[in-house]
Motif scaffolding. Structure first.
Motif, mmCIF file in Angstrom:
data_model
loop_
_atom_site.group_PDB
_atom_site.id
_atom_site.type_symbol
_atom_site.label_atom_id
_atom_site.label_comp_id
_atom_site.label_asym_id
_atom_site.label_seq_id
_atom_site.Cartn_x
_atom_site.Cartn_y
_atom_site.Cartn_z
ATOM 1 N N GLU A 105 2.302 42.179 45.140
ATOM 2 C CA GLU A 105 3.722 42.326 45.435
ATOM 3 C C GLU A 105 4.590 41.363 44.636
ATOM 4 O O GLU A 105 5.805 41.557 44.527
ATOM 5 N N GLU A 106 3.967 40.329 44.054
ATOM 6 C CA GLU A 106 4.744 39.308 43.374
ATOM 7 C C GLU A 106 5.430 39.843 42.123
ATOM 8 O O GLU A 106 6.592 39.554 41.871
ATOM 9 N N GLU A 107 4.733 40.610 41.318
ATOM 10 C CA GLU A 107 5.298 41.146 40.089
ATOM 11 C C GLU A 107 5.027 42.629 39.930
ATOM 12 O O GLU A 107 5.925 43.416 39.602
ATOM 13 N N LEU A 108 3.789 43.041 40.150
ATOM 14 C CA LEU A 108 3.387 44.398 39.796
ATOM 15 C C LEU A 108 4.141 45.468 40.579
ATOM 16 O O LEU A 108 4.691 46.408 39.988
ATOM 17 N N LEU A 109 4.158 45.388 41.888
ATOM 18 C CA LEU A 109 4.750 46.463 42.675
ATOM 19 C C LEU A 109 6.247 46.613 42.417
ATOM 20 O O LEU A 109 6.730 47.746 42.235
ATOM 21 N N PRO A 110 7.028 45.522 42.370
ATOM 22 C CA PRO A 110 8.446 45.699 42.019
ATOM 23 C C PRO A 110 8.638 46.288 40.624
ATOM 24 O O PRO A 110 9.535 47.112 40.407
ATOM 25 N N LEU B 293 -2.462 44.662 35.027
ATOM 26 C CA LEU B 293 -1.815 45.933 35.331
ATOM 27 C C LEU B 293 -0.318 45.840 35.066
ATOM 28 O O LEU B 293 0.290 46.775 34.516
ATOM 29 N N ALA B 294 0.294 44.732 35.432
ATOM 30 C CA ALA B 294 1.724 44.553 35.156
ATOM 31 C C ALA B 294 1.989 44.573 33.656
ATOM 32 O O ALA B 294 3.000 45.128 33.193
ATOM 33 N N ARG B 295 1.089 43.995 32.888
ATOM 34 C CA ARG B 295 1.258 43.997 31.440
ATOM 35 C C ARG B 295 1.180 45.425 30.884
ATOM 36 O O ARG B 295 1.955 45.797 30.003
ATOM 37 N N PHE B 296 0.264 46.217 31.397
ATOM 38 C CA PHE B 296 0.197 47.622 30.980
ATOM 39 C C PHE B 296 1.496 48.351 31.313
ATOM 40 O O PHE B 296 1.992 49.152 30.519
ATOM 41 N N VAL B 297 2.034 48.088 32.495
ATOM 42 C CA VAL B 297 3.272 48.754 32.894
ATOM 43 C C VAL B 297 4.418 48.353 31.976
ATOM 44 O O VAL B 297 5.233 49.190 31.573
ATOM 45 N N ARG B 298 4.469 47.070 31.608
ATOM 46 C CA ARG B 298 5.550 46.599 30.736
ATOM 47 C C ARG B 298 5.422 47.123 29.311
ATOM 48 O O ARG B 298 6.417 47.439 28.663
ATOM 49 N N GLY C 265 9.182 53.462 37.732
ATOM 50 C CA GLY C 265 8.751 54.774 38.194
ATOM 51 C C GLY C 265 7.268 55.019 38.021
ATOM 52 O O GLY C 265 6.828 56.160 37.851
ATOM 53 N N VAL C 266 6.470 53.958 38.067
ATOM 54 C CA VAL C 266 5.013 54.063 37.965
ATOM 55 C C VAL C 266 4.424 54.092 39.377
ATOM 56 O O VAL C 266 4.693 53.205 40.186
ATOM 57 N N SER C 267 3.638 55.120 39.644
ATOM 58 C CA SER C 267 3.060 55.277 40.976
ATOM 59 C C SER C 267 1.860 54.345 41.162
ATOM 60 O O SER C 267 1.054 54.175 40.249
ATOM 61 N N VAL C 268 1.741 53.787 42.350
ATOM 62 C CA VAL C 268 0.644 52.878 42.667
ATOM 63 C C VAL C 268 -0.306 53.551 43.645
ATOM 64 O O VAL C 268 0.105 54.058 44.694
ATOM 65 N N LEU C 269 -1.589 53.574 43.273
ATOM 66 C CA LEU C 269 -2.657 54.000 44.167
ATOM 67 C C LEU C 269 -3.318 52.727 44.688
ATOM 68 O O LEU C 269 -3.886 51.962 43.910
ATOM 69 N N ALA C 270 -3.227 52.480 45.969
ATOM 70 C CA ALA C 270 -3.798 51.265 46.559
ATOM 71 C C ALA C 270 -5.238 51.543 46.976
ATOM 72 O O ALA C 270 -5.520 52.489 47.705
#
Length: 311
Positions: free
Chosen positions: A197-202, A171-176, A208-213
């Protein structure tokens, strides 16, 4: 789009693990809407289309601009081979195995999947489309599925596009590397697992990407105040069971139940806009609504952190 702090996860009304009837499914959706929930999430995968059909039927007649609807792409539903054994679905849903899932993250597959979802839902459009579980399909998902959805977003066919997974790294890779609007993170930002919380959420906060938990009960271990059952759909390991019981003890000192804390925890992060919770009955929806309405004192989080039970 504005979404409610809590969303309705429609996998259970697709007969996840055990069957519910049409009336029970409709009552669950009605109870969610009456409780103020305005985000509804489904997928073709859930009950081989049953979840989408039931959700669409239950929301029919509601003002279309009064709720946000999310579905997913990546699994096409095709007729089961003629020589396939007659039986039940083998991916956790109590439905006849008259269809089978075919992974397809191609441009044509994405468009076909969305068209078929709209037919099952009985709608002209959905609000959010998520690429569903592309774990072993990164190349096709990023080179074909995402551009196809981005094109539909640019055309105004959908309002937002994203990815839903049970892991944080991809998911972090998609965001980047893409312009996704949202991600659905299942099970990786909970009282027991804060790896998101380690990489993705920050990163989501920064972009400005919204997270659905989602998966905040980790499939069951956090769903009751006396922890038991499964963790990520397998028997809970002893160390995690013991950790859950320690968390429950701290919660008890603050007049809070374990599931109440599990529902409240993800919204403490500013990147998280909604917590999506599955429910199979009106009673489950009512129970969860009562839990989310009860206040959770800040002292609880402070003590959990001091005990090393959350980051």
């Amino acid at each position: 789009m504005q979404v409610s702090k809590y969303g309705f996860g429609a996998a259970p009304i697709g007969n996840l693990f055990s069957a519910v009837d049409d009336d029970e499914a409709r009552a669950a959706v009605d109870a969610a809407y009456d409780a103020g929930i305005r985000l509804f999430d489904t997928a073709p995968h859930y009950g081989l289309g049953l979840s989408e059909r039931r959700l669409g039927a239950a929301l029919a007649g509601r003002p279309r601009d009064s709720y946000t609807l999310s579905t997913k792409v990546g699994r096409l539903l095709v007729p089961a081979p003629a020589d396939a054994p007659v039986g039940r679905d083998d991916e956790g849903f109590d439905v006849p195995a008259d269809l089978c899932r075919v992974r397809d993250y191609s441009r044509d597959g994405v468009r076909r999947s969305l068209e078929e979802s709209l037919e099952r839902l009985g709608l002209d459009a959905v609000d959010i489309v998520l690429i569903h579980d592309p774990d072993a399909h990164w190349e096709q998902a990023v080179s074909e599925a995402y551009p196809a959805l981005a094109e539909l977003r640019d055309q105004g066919v959908v309002k937002a596009v994203g990815v839903g997974m049970n892991q944080a790294a991809m998911l972090a890779r998609f965001v980047r590397e893409t312009g996704v609007d949202t991600v659905m993170l299942a099970g990786r930002y909970t009282l027991l697992d804060q790896s998101g919380e380690e990489e993705l959420l920050p990163l989501c906060r920064e972009r400005g990407v919204s997270v659905l938990a989602a998966g905040v009960f980790n499939s069951g271990l956090l769903a009751t105040h006396d922890p038991s059952g499964t963790y990520d759909y397998a028997p809970a390991p002893g160390d995690l069971l013991a950790r859950a019981r320690r968390i429950a003890s701290v919660c008890e000192r603050h007049g809070v139940t374990l599931p109440q804390a599990a529902l409240a925890f993800p919204l403490r992060h500013p990147a998280v806009v909604s917590v999506v919770v599955g429910a199979r009955s009106a009673a489950e929806v009512t129970r969860n609504a009562a839990l989310t309405a009860a206040p959770v004192p800040d002292d609880l989080w402070a003590e959990l952190a001091a005990e090393g039970l959350i980051g």
